[in-house]
Design a protein around this motif. Structure first.
Motif, mmCIF file in Angstrom:
data_model
loop_
_atom_site.group_PDB
_atom_site.id
_atom_site.type_symbol
_atom_site.label_atom_id
_atom_site.label_comp_id
_atom_site.label_asym_id
_atom_site.label_seq_id
_atom_site.Cartn_x
_atom_site.Cartn_y
_atom_site.Cartn_z
ATOM 1 N N TYR A 157 48.020 -18.800 -13.273
ATOM 2 C CA TYR A 157 49.125 -19.589 -12.729
ATOM 3 C C TYR A 157 49.687 -18.888 -11.499
ATOM 4 C CZ TYR A 157 48.909 -21.044 -17.645
ATOM 5 O OH TYR A 157 48.487 -21.450 -18.878
ATOM 6 N N LEU A 158 49.810 -19.631 -10.419
ATOM 7 C CA LEU A 158 50.474 -19.148 -9.202
ATOM 8 C C LEU A 158 51.522 -20.180 -8.812
ATOM 9 C CD1 LEU A 158 47.361 -18.033 -7.100
ATOM 10 C CD2 LEU A 158 48.935 -16.536 -8.306
ATOM 11 N N LYS A 159 52.733 -19.725 -8.522
ATOM 12 C CA LYS A 159 53.787 -20.669 -8.185
ATOM 13 C C LYS A 159 54.749 -20.051 -7.184
ATOM 14 C CE LYS A 159 56.905 -24.011 -10.353
ATOM 15 N NZ LYS A 159 57.483 -24.508 -11.626
ATOM 16 N N ALA A 160 55.003 -20.768 -6.100
ATOM 17 C CA ALA A 160 56.011 -20.389 -5.118
ATOM 18 C C ALA A 160 57.196 -21.324 -5.319
ATOM 19 C CB ALA A 160 55.457 -20.497 -3.702
ATOM 20 N N GLU A 161 58.227 -20.838 -5.988
ATOM 21 C CA GLU A 161 59.373 -21.667 -6.350
ATOM 22 C C GLU A 161 60.407 -21.686 -5.231
ATOM 23 O OE1 GLU A 161 61.123 -20.620 -10.050
ATOM 24 O OE2 GLU A 161 59.308 -20.983 -11.221
ATOM 25 N N GLN A 197 43.983 -27.143 -10.377
ATOM 26 C CA GLN A 197 45.012 -28.151 -10.101
ATOM 27 C C GLN A 197 46.059 -27.503 -9.199
ATOM 28 O OE1 GLN A 197 48.057 -29.702 -13.120
ATOM 29 N NE2 GLN A 197 46.503 -31.313 -13.146
ATOM 30 N N THR A 198 46.307 -28.124 -8.041
ATOM 31 C CA THR A 198 47.244 -27.561 -7.083
ATOM 32 C C THR A 198 48.043 -28.675 -6.423
ATOM 33 O OG1 THR A 198 47.466 -26.182 -5.099
ATOM 34 C CG2 THR A 198 45.527 -27.586 -5.228
ATOM 35 N N ARG A 239 55.843 -16.463 -8.506
ATOM 36 C CA ARG A 239 55.485 -16.146 -9.887
ATOM 37 C C ARG A 239 53.965 -16.156 -10.054
ATOM 38 N NH1 ARG A 239 60.017 -16.504 -13.196
ATOM 39 N NH2 ARG A 239 61.771 -17.655 -12.284
ATOM 40 N N PHE A 240 53.491 -15.239 -10.895
ATOM 41 C CA PHE A 240 52.066 -15.129 -11.167
ATOM 42 C C PHE A 240 51.876 -14.823 -12.646
ATOM 43 C CE2 PHE A 240 48.495 -12.192 -11.836
ATOM 44 C CZ PHE A 240 47.438 -12.999 -11.439
ATOM 45 N N GLY A 241 50.912 -15.478 -13.258
ATOM 46 C CA GLY A 241 50.683 -15.239 -14.676
ATOM 47 C C GLY A 241 49.241 -15.510 -15.083
ATOM 48 N N ILE A 242 48.830 -14.850 -16.161
ATOM 49 C CA ILE A 242 47.483 -15.022 -16.726
ATOM 50 C C ILE A 242 47.617 -15.208 -18.226
ATOM 51 C CG2 ILE A 242 45.229 -13.969 -17.127
ATOM 52 C CD1 ILE A 242 45.554 -12.407 -14.578
ATOM 53 N N ASN A 249 47.145 -23.971 -10.504
ATOM 54 C CA ASN A 249 46.736 -23.674 -11.874
ATOM 55 C C ASN A 249 45.210 -23.709 -11.940
ATOM 56 O OD1 ASN A 249 49.476 -23.732 -12.636
ATOM 57 N ND2 ASN A 249 49.375 -25.940 -12.928
ATOM 58 N N ALA A 250 44.612 -22.679 -12.487
ATOM 59 C CA ALA A 250 43.153 -22.603 -12.599
ATOM 60 C C ALA A 250 42.767 -22.205 -14.016
ATOM 61 C CB ALA A 250 42.582 -21.602 -11.600
ATOM 62 N N LYS A 251 41.676 -22.789 -14.493
ATOM 63 C CA LYS A 251 41.176 -22.473 -15.832
ATOM 64 C C LYS A 251 39.700 -22.147 -15.752
ATOM 65 C CE LYS A 251 40.832 -24.209 -20.565
ATOM 66 N NZ LYS A 251 41.086 -25.337 -21.494
ATOM 67 N N VAL A 252 39.342 -20.954 -16.250
ATOM 68 C CA VAL A 252 37.951 -20.508 -16.310
ATOM 69 C C VAL A 252 37.663 -20.110 -17.744
ATOM 70 C CG1 VAL A 252 36.225 -18.900 -15.431
ATOM 71 C CG2 VAL A 252 38.087 -19.676 -13.938
#
Length: 238
Positions: free
Chosen positions: A200-204, A149-150, A229-232, A191-194
């Motif tokens: 999660y990748l976000k350019a705020e 989802q992007t 921001r980047f998160g797993i 947002n990606a789910k595997v």
């Protein structure tokens, strides 16, 4: 019925003042007080409508003996914040409408809030219009092994006299000298789910450099600039 739901809620609130309003002592001469304020009286009516066409809500409030902080500094002082109790009535109206439009794998989610305050003095200040809009794309990839989802999110509110923050007492106070607002905050996200892992990748606020550096969280506190921001999130057990 199954497609349309209406909710009504009424509250009659008699609220004790927070401790900071009644009692505060410190080594700063201007920040020592003892008060015996009245309870705040709030009549609050809320209506929520979850319809098959859209979602909407309305809040109508009437406030008496409203408590707030104000800046009472003289010309040779920078900031002296003291508590006050407003002896007149304040009426607040808020109307929020939400609707999501879908076009295949694309979607546009919209929320608009309209606010109006009726008062003799500028004690309760709010932006008249607040909007949040998200345009995004969703789909499965790699034989449905990955869901992605992007899209873009835009947040905006009209200009208003926002409250300023006082770090000495940790409270916001009313000011009517400087307005903030009327600037968009645009975010890009992926947002990606595997399986049980989510990325999660976000350019705020990536638009900060080309829409003008005139954005503030409070009248004297700049809002954050572009940040990445980047998160797993990984659940080892399904």
């Amino acid at each position: 019925n199954d497609e349309n739901i209406l909710n009504f809620k009424y509250q009659n609130i008699n609220k004790l003042p927070d401790l900071n309003y009644n009692l505060y002592q410190s080594n700063y001469l201007g920040y020592n007080w003892y008060n015996n304020f009245k309870n705040q009286k709030i009549n609050n009516l809320e209506i929520e409508a979850n319809l098959k066409w859209f979602e909407a809500s309305m809040q109508l409030s009437n406030m008496n003996d409203y408590l707030y902080f104000s800046n009472d500094a003289t010309i040779d002082q920078q900031l002296i914040t003291t508590p006050k109790q407003y002896d007149k009535s304040i009426s607040y109206l808020g109307i929020k409408v939400s609707k999501e439009f879908r076009f295949g794998k694309f979607a546009l989610d919209n929320t608009v809030l309209y606010q109006e305050v009726a008062q003799d003095d500028n004690v309760l200040n709010v932006p008249r219009i607040v909007t949040r809009n998200t345009l995004y794309f969703s789909d499965y990839f790699f034989k449905k092994a990955m869901y992605v989802q992007t899209g873009f999110s835009v947040n905006y509110f009209t200009k208003y006299y926002a409250n300023e923050y006082n770090g000495v007492i940790g409270e916001f106070f009313v000011q009517n000298q400087r307005e903030i607002g009327n600037f968009p905050v645009i975010d890009f996200f992926i947002n990606a789910k595997v399986s049980t892992a989510q990325i999660y990748l976000k350019a705020e606020h990536f638009n900060s450099s080309f829409t003008g550096y005139n954005f503030y969280a409070t009248p004297n506190q700049p809002y954050r600039d572009f940040i990445f921001r980047f998160g797993i999130s990984w659940n080892f057990f399904s």
